[in-house]
Design a protein around this motif. Structure first.
Motif, PDB file in Angstrom:
ATOM      1  N   CYS A   1     -21.718  10.335  15.318  1.00 60.70           N
ATOM      2  CA  CYS A   1     -21.080  10.072  16.829  1.00 60.70           C
ATOM      3  C   CYS A   1     -21.369   9.653  17.295  1.00 60.70           C
ATOM      4  N   TYR A   2     -20.074   7.974  17.705  1.00 56.85           N
ATOM      5  CA  TYR A   2     -20.925   7.185  19.235  1.00 56.85           C
ATOM      6  C   TYR A   2     -19.511   7.307  20.197  1.00 56.85           C
ATOM      7  N   GLY A   3     -20.593   5.883  21.028  1.00 51.56           N
ATOM      8  CA  GLY A   3     -18.737   6.340  22.000  1.00 51.56           C
ATOM      9  C   GLY A   3     -18.989   5.975  23.309  1.00 51.56           C
ATOM     10  N   PRO A   4     -18.794   5.762  24.348  1.00 54.43           N
ATOM     11  CA  PRO A   4     -19.074   5.923  26.043  1.00 54.43           C
ATOM     12  C   PRO A   4     -19.894   6.739  26.639  1.00 54.43           C
ATOM     13  N   MET A   5     -21.496   6.386  26.880  1.00 55.49           N
ATOM     14  CA  MET A   5     -21.565   8.022  27.963  1.00 55.49           C
ATOM     15  C   MET A   5     -22.323   6.787  29.202  1.00 55.49           C
ATOM     16  N   GLU A   6     -21.180   6.929  30.351  1.00 55.52           N
ATOM     17  CA  GLU A   6     -21.882   6.157  31.915  1.00 55.52           C
ATOM     18  C   GLU A   6     -22.259   8.017  31.994  1.00 55.52           C
ATOM     19  N   LEU A   7     -23.200   7.106  33.412  1.00 53.70           N
ATOM     20  CA  LEU A   7     -24.012   8.862  33.748  1.00 53.70           C
ATOM     21  C   LEU A   7     -23.287   8.662  34.737  1.00 53.70           C
ATOM     22  N   GLN A   8     -23.555   9.938  35.899  1.00 57.84           N
ATOM     23  CA  GLN A   8     -23.086  10.190  37.528  1.00 57.84           C
ATOM     24  C   GLN A   8     -23.620  11.859  37.368  1.00 57.84           C
ATOM     25  N   PRO A   9     -24.760  11.461  38.858  1.00 59.67           N
ATOM     26  CA  PRO A   9     -25.240  12.570  39.091  1.00 59.67           C
ATOM     27  C   PRO A   9     -24.807  13.691  39.514  1.00 59.67           C
ATOM     28  N   THR A  10     -23.626  13.823  39.459  1.00 62.39           N
ATOM     29  CA  THR A  10     -23.513  15.461  39.848  1.00 62.39           C
ATOM     30  C   THR A  10     -23.221  16.338  38.141  1.00 62.39           C
ATOM     31  N   GLN A  11     -22.560  15.339  36.890  1.00 62.09           N
ATOM     32  CA  GLN A  11     -22.673  16.458  35.403  1.00 62.09           C
ATOM     33  C   GLN A  11     -23.774  15.254  34.617  1.00 62.09           C
ATOM     34  N   PRO A  12     -24.982  15.863  34.994  1.00 64.88           N
ATOM     35  CA  PRO A  12     -26.085  15.561  34.608  1.00 64.88           C
ATOM     36  C   PRO A  12     -25.893  15.454  33.245  1.00 64.88           C
ATOM     37  N   GLY A  13     -26.408  14.012  32.689  1.00 60.70           N
ATOM     38  CA  GLY A  13     -27.317  13.535  31.710  1.00 60.70           C
ATOM     39  C   GLY A  13     -25.720  12.939  30.349  1.00 60.70           C
ATOM     40  N   PHE A  14     -26.470  14.327  29.464  1.00 61.12           N
ATOM     41  CA  PHE A  14     -25.298  14.181  28.251  1.00 61.12           C
ATOM     42  C   PHE A  14     -23.799  14.781  28.966  1.00 61.12           C
ATOM     43  N   PHE A  15     -23.544  15.981  30.032  1.00 60.07           N
ATOM     44  CA  PHE A  15     -22.176  16.819  30.448  1.00 60.07           C
ATOM     45  C   PHE A  15     -21.397  15.141  30.049  1.00 60.07           C
ATOM     46  N   TRP A  16     -21.861  14.540  31.133  1.00 55.36           N
ATOM     47  CA  TRP A  16     -20.122  14.089  31.774  1.00 55.36           C
ATOM     48  C   TRP A  16     -19.271  13.298  30.730  1.00 55.36           C
ATOM     49  N   TYR A  17     -19.783  12.267  29.620  1.00 55.76           N
ATOM     50  CA  TYR A  17     -19.054  11.811  28.909  1.00 55.76           C
ATOM     51  C   TYR A  17     -20.424  11.820  27.178  1.00 55.76           C
ATOM     52  N   GLY A  18     -21.394  12.917  27.378  1.00 56.25           N
ATOM     53  CA  GLY A  18     -21.136  13.007  25.746  1.00 56.25           C
ATOM     54  C   GLY A  18     -20.899  14.158  25.170  1.00 56.25           C
ATOM     55  N   ILE A  19     -20.624  14.939  26.400  1.00 59.21           N
ATOM     56  CA  ILE A  19     -19.350  16.224  25.550  1.00 59.21           C
ATOM     57  C   ILE A  19     -18.121  15.460  24.794  1.00 59.21           C
ATOM     58  N   HIS A  20     -17.482  14.657  24.590  1.00 55.92           N
ATOM     59  CA  HIS A  20     -17.273  13.633  24.022  1.00 55.92           C
ATOM     60  C   HIS A  20     -17.737  13.344  22.361  1.00 55.92           C
ATOM     61  N   MET A  21     -18.159  13.552  22.247  1.00 59.61           N
ATOM     62  CA  MET A  21     -19.476  12.522  20.940  1.00 59.61           C
ATOM     63  C   MET A  21     -19.542  14.206  20.302  1.00 59.61           C
ATOM     64  N   ALA A  22     -19.597  14.958  21.281  1.00 59.16           N
ATOM     65  CA  ALA A  22     -20.619  16.365  21.016  1.00 59.16           C
ATOM     66  C   ALA A  22     -19.525  17.125  20.285  1.00 59.16           C
ATOM     67  N   ASP A  23     -18.584  17.013  20.516  1.00 60.49           N
ATOM     68  CA  ASP A  23     -17.136  18.012  20.174  1.00 60.49           C
ATOM     69  C   ASP A  23     -16.790  17.111  18.741  1.00 60.49           C
ATOM     70  N   MET A  24     -17.228  16.025  19.226  1.00 57.78           N
ATOM     71  CA  MET A  24     -16.713  15.475  17.458  1.00 57.78           C
ATOM     72  C   MET A  24     -17.086  15.472  16.533  1.00 57.78           C
ATOM     73  N   LEU A  25     -18.862  15.754  16.982  1.00 57.75           N
ATOM     74  CA  LEU A  25     -19.639  15.878  16.238  1.00 57.75           C
ATOM     75  C   LEU A  25     -19.296  18.337  15.362  1.00 57.75           C
ATOM     76  N   TYR A  26     -19.553  18.525  16.675  1.00 51.55           N
ATOM     77  CA  TYR A  26     -19.290  20.280  16.096  1.00 51.55           C
ATOM     78  C   TYR A  26     -17.632  20.187  15.419  1.00 51.55           C
ATOM     79  N   ARG A  27     -16.931  19.670  15.706  1.00 51.25           N
ATOM     80  CA  ARG A  27     -15.146  19.244  15.168  1.00 51.25           C
ATOM     81  C   ARG A  27     -16.032  19.001  13.544  1.00 51.25           C
ATOM     82  N   CYS A  28     -16.772  18.167  12.795  1.00 51.45           N
ATOM     83  CA  CYS A  28     -17.452  17.689  11.513  1.00 51.45           C
ATOM     84  C   CYS A  28     -17.721  18.612  11.025  1.00 51.45           C
ATOM     85  N   MET A  29     -19.678  18.798  11.628  1.00 50.75           N
ATOM     86  CA  MET A  29     -20.095  19.460  10.958  1.00 50.75           C
ATOM     87  C   MET A  29     -20.378  21.263  11.381  1.00 50.75           C
ATOM     88  N   GLY A  30     -19.321  21.984  12.241  1.00 53.20           N
ATOM     89  CA  GLY A  30     -19.075  23.094  12.766  1.00 53.20           C
ATOM     90  C   GLY A  30     -20.792  23.860  12.808  1.00 53.20           C
TER      91      GLY A  30
END
Length: 319
Positions: free
Chosen positions: A166-195
Motif C-alpha cells: 500500500c502507498y500514500g501521502p504521509m506528512e509528519l505532525q509532532p503531536t501525532q507521532p510518525g505513522f499515526f497521523w497519515y500512515g494509519i490510512h495505509m495501515a487500514d488499507m493493508l489490514y482491509r486486504c490482509m486481515g
C-alpha cells in the motif's frame, strides 16, 4: 435494527470530516446523502498546541451551526445526553481516550475517527471501557472503505492473496507521532486486504519516504509506503498466486468517505460494528511498532494478549 431517524452528536469540529459528514447527513440533496440519521448536537473542542486542530475550529463550528442548524453545547457529556449515537471526530488522537471515557457510561454507539489512539495502552483502555459499558464501537480510516479496494480484496479468481503493498501521502505532525497521523490510512488499507495476524514490523526511513514491512504469522508480507514527496494518491498492489492487481483509490467514482459514513450509520442502527475491535487494536499496535522501528532501525514484534484486551510491542534481535 432501529428504523427511526437517529439524533447524532458530534464531538470535535476540528477536522474537514466534520462539515463533510454534517452535509451528507443533513442535506438530502447532497449527491452522497446518507439517510438514517441527522446531526443535531455538537461540541467544538480543539487543541491549542496543534495548529491543524485549533485553527480550524472556529470556521467549521460556524459552518456546521449556521448551514446545518446544529446545536452547540459546552461539553462532550452534553452531546451524549442529547443524542442517540456519537461521532468522536476530534482530530487530535491524544484526546480520544479522555473523551471516550467521558461518554462511555451512556452506552450509546460511538464512531471514533482516525487515529483511534496514539498508543496501544490508550487503545486498550478505550476497548475495555467499551466492553464494560456495552458500547458498540467502530474506528477506522475512511480510505479503508473505498469500494474498489473492497472488491479487489474479495476477488479470488487469481488465487490466494499472498501479499499487499500500500502507498500514500504521509506528512509528519509532532503531536501525532510518525505513522499515526497519515500512515494509519495505509495501515487500514493493508489490514482491509490482509486481515489481522502481523507478527513483526521493520521500517526503513528517509527524509522523503518511510517503508514499513510487516511479516504475517502465516508468512505473507504486507508493506506500507508513506511518501512526503511526489504524488499524494492512495493505492495498493494486491499479489495473488496467479497475478498482481493494482487499485487506484481515486479511480472509484463513489468517495470512500461516503462509503464509510454509510457503514457508520448502519453500525448505529444495528449496534453491530463491522470491524472486530481486536483488529483495530492490532492496527494501532502495528503503527506503534512501526514508529519504534523507525527510530531504532530494528524489527519490532507484535504481541496480542490471549483475551484480546491489549497489545504490546517487543523489539526482536534479528530480522
Amino acid at each position: 435494527m432501529k428504523t427511526d431517524i437517529l439524533n447524532i452528536g458530534m464531538i470535535g469540529l476540528d477536522t474537514s470530516h466534520a462539515p463533510l459528514f454534517a452535509e451528507m447527513l443533513n442535506n438530502s440533496d447532497h449527491p452522497h446523502h446518507v439517510p438514517g440519521g441527522r446531526l443535531t448536537t455538537a461540541f467544538p473542542g480543539g487543541s491549542p498546541d496543534f495548529p491543524l486542530s485549533i485553527d480550524r475550529v472556529s470556521g467549521y463550528t460556524a459552518q456546521i451551526r449556521d448551514d446545518f442548524g446544529v446545536r452547540m453545547v459546552e461539553s462532550v457529556e452534553a452531546v451524549a445526553e442529547q443524542t442517540d449515537a456519537l461521532m468522536l471526530l476530534t482530530v487530535d488522537g491524544r484526546l480520544h481516550v479522555e473523551q471516550f471515557a467521558a461518554v462511555a457510561s451512556y452506552g450509546k454507539p460511538v464512531f471514533i475517527d482516525k487515529p483511534f489512539a496514539l498508543s496501544s495502552h490508550d487503545a486498550g483502555v478505550i476497548a475495555r471501557l467499551a466492553r464494560k459499558h456495552n458500547v458498540p464501537l467502530l474506528s477506522c480510516s475512511s480510505v479503508r472503505w473505498a469500494e474498489n479496494l473492497a472488491a479487489a480484496a474479495e476477488e479470488n479468481e487469481a488465487g490466494n492473496l499472498i501479499g499487499v503493498d500500500c502507498y500514500g501521502p504521509m506528512e509528519l505532525q509532532p503531536t501525532q507521532p510518525g505513522f499515526f497521523w497519515y500512515g494509519i490510512h495505509m495501515a487500514d488499507m493493508l489490514y482491509r486486504c490482509m486481515g489481522p495476524g502481523c507478527a513483526e514490523v521493520k521500517v526503513t526511513t528517509a527524509e522523503d519516504h518511510d517503508l514499513a514491512v510487516g511479516v504475517w504469522a502465516d508468512g505473507r508480507i504486507g508493506t506500507i509506503r508513506g511518501n512526503r514527496k511526489g504524488n499524494k494518491r492512495f493505492g495498493a498492489l494486491l499479489h495473488r498466486d496467479q497475478g498482481t492487481g493494482h487499485v487506484d483509490i481515486y479511480a472509484q467514482q463513489k468517495p470512500y468517505y461516503a462509503s464509510m459514513l454509510e457503514a457508520v450509520i448502519r453500525m448505529f442502527q444495528t449496534q453491530t460494528p463491522p470491524i472486530n475491535i481486536n483488529e483495530t487494536l492490532e492496527v494501532i499496535a502495528f503503527l506503534e511498532a512501526a514508529n519504534e522501528s523507525r527510530m531504532t532501525g530494528q524489527p519490532v514484534s507484535l504481541k496480542i494478549s490471549q483475551h484480546g484486551e491489549g497489545i504490546s510491542n517487543h523489539r526482536t534481535s534479528a530480522y
